[in-house]
Design a protein around this motif. Structure first.
Motif, short mmCIF file in Angstrom:
data_model
loop_
_atom_site.label_atom_id
_atom_site.label_comp_id
_atom_site.label_asym_id
_atom_site.label_seq_id
_atom_site.Cartn_x
_atom_site.Cartn_y
_atom_site.Cartn_z
N MET A 1 42.49 54.94 36.84
CA MET A 1 43.64 54.02 36.99
C MET A 1 43.84 53.15 36.13
SD MET A 1 41.71 51.20 39.49
CE MET A 1 40.30 52.80 40.61
N CYS A 2 44.87 51.58 35.81
CA CYS A 2 45.38 51.41 34.60
C CYS A 2 44.53 51.05 33.35
CB CYS A 2 46.45 50.93 34.36
SG CYS A 2 45.91 48.48 35.64
N ASN A 3 45.04 50.44 33.13
CA ASN A 3 44.02 49.56 31.72
C ASN A 3 42.31 50.25 30.97
OD1 ASN A 3 45.33 47.40 31.37
ND2 ASN A 3 45.22 46.49 32.77
N VAL B 1 43.23 45.06 36.29
CA VAL B 1 44.11 46.17 37.23
C VAL B 1 45.19 45.34 37.82
CG1 VAL B 1 42.34 48.22 37.80
CG2 VAL B 1 43.14 46.45 39.50
N THR B 2 46.07 46.42 38.67
CA THR B 2 47.70 45.48 39.18
C THR B 2 48.48 44.60 38.02
OG1 THR B 2 46.43 43.77 40.49
CG2 THR B 2 45.81 45.76 40.89
N THR B 3 48.03 45.12 37.05
CA THR B 3 48.74 43.45 36.28
C THR B 3 50.26 43.73 36.09
OG1 THR B 3 47.28 43.75 34.09
CG2 THR B 3 46.35 42.28 35.27
N GLU B 4 50.27 45.26 36.15
CA GLU B 4 51.91 45.77 35.00
C GLU B 4 52.71 45.67 36.45
OE1 GLU B 4 53.07 44.69 32.02
OE2 GLU B 4 50.73 44.55 31.63
N CYS B 5 52.63 47.68 37.31
CA CYS B 5 53.72 47.91 37.87
C CYS B 5 52.98 47.80 39.37
CB CYS B 5 53.86 49.14 37.79
SG CYS B 5 52.85 50.68 38.00
N GLY B 6 51.86 47.69 39.24
CA GLY B 6 51.43 47.77 40.39
C GLY B 6 50.64 48.78 41.33
N ARG B 7 51.34 49.92 40.99
CA ARG B 7 51.05 50.90 41.64
C ARG B 7 49.65 51.73 41.73
NH1 ARG B 7 54.26 55.49 37.87
NH2 ARG B 7 53.23 54.42 36.29
N CYS B 8 48.61 50.76 41.05
CA CYS B 8 46.90 51.23 41.23
C CYS B 8 46.50 50.56 42.39
CB CYS B 8 46.69 50.92 40.08
SG CYS B 8 46.12 49.72 39.07
N ALA B 9 47.29 49.28 43.10
CA ALA B 9 46.55 48.93 43.84
C ALA B 9 45.43 48.90 45.01
CB ALA B 9 47.97 47.70 44.48
S1 FES Z 1 48.50 51.32 37.28
FE1 FES Z 1 47.73 49.49 37.42
S2 FES Z 1 49.72 47.55 37.23
FE2 FES Z 1 50.78 49.62 36.94
#
Ligand code: FES
Length: 75
Positions: free
Chosen positions: A1-3, A30-38
């Motif tokens: 996941m991100c971060n 999490v989900t603070t940028e592109c949201g793909r990890c939501a």
């Molecule tokens: S991968 Fe989590 S916000 Fe982009």
């Protein structure tokens, strides 16, 4: 996941009281940028909550498609 957030971080966040994706966003970023990890974050959250509360995981809710009024002129 991100971060660099992992499932382990989500499990720990649930143990500390996180119950929603909004909590994970606030606490872990999490989900603070592109949201793909939501979707993944949500699945991990649901699993961690089920394990934490000792209840079986609820099935993924099925959402009905929104109904948009369609003017006959547009057809
Ligand atoms: S991968 Fe989590 S916000 Fe982009």
């Amino acid at each position: 996941m991100c971060n660099a957030v992992t499932e382990r971080h989500i499990v720990a966040a649930v143990r500390e009281g996180a119950t929603t994706l909004r909590h994970l966003r606030r606490d872990l970023g999490v989900t603070t940028e592109c949201g793909r990890c939501a979707r993944c974050a949500h699945d991990c959250l649901r699993s961690a909550l089920a394990e934490h509360t000792g209840t079986p995981e609820a099935s993924t809710p099925v959402f009905a498609r929104p109904i948009f009024p369609l003017a006959l002129e547009a057809v």
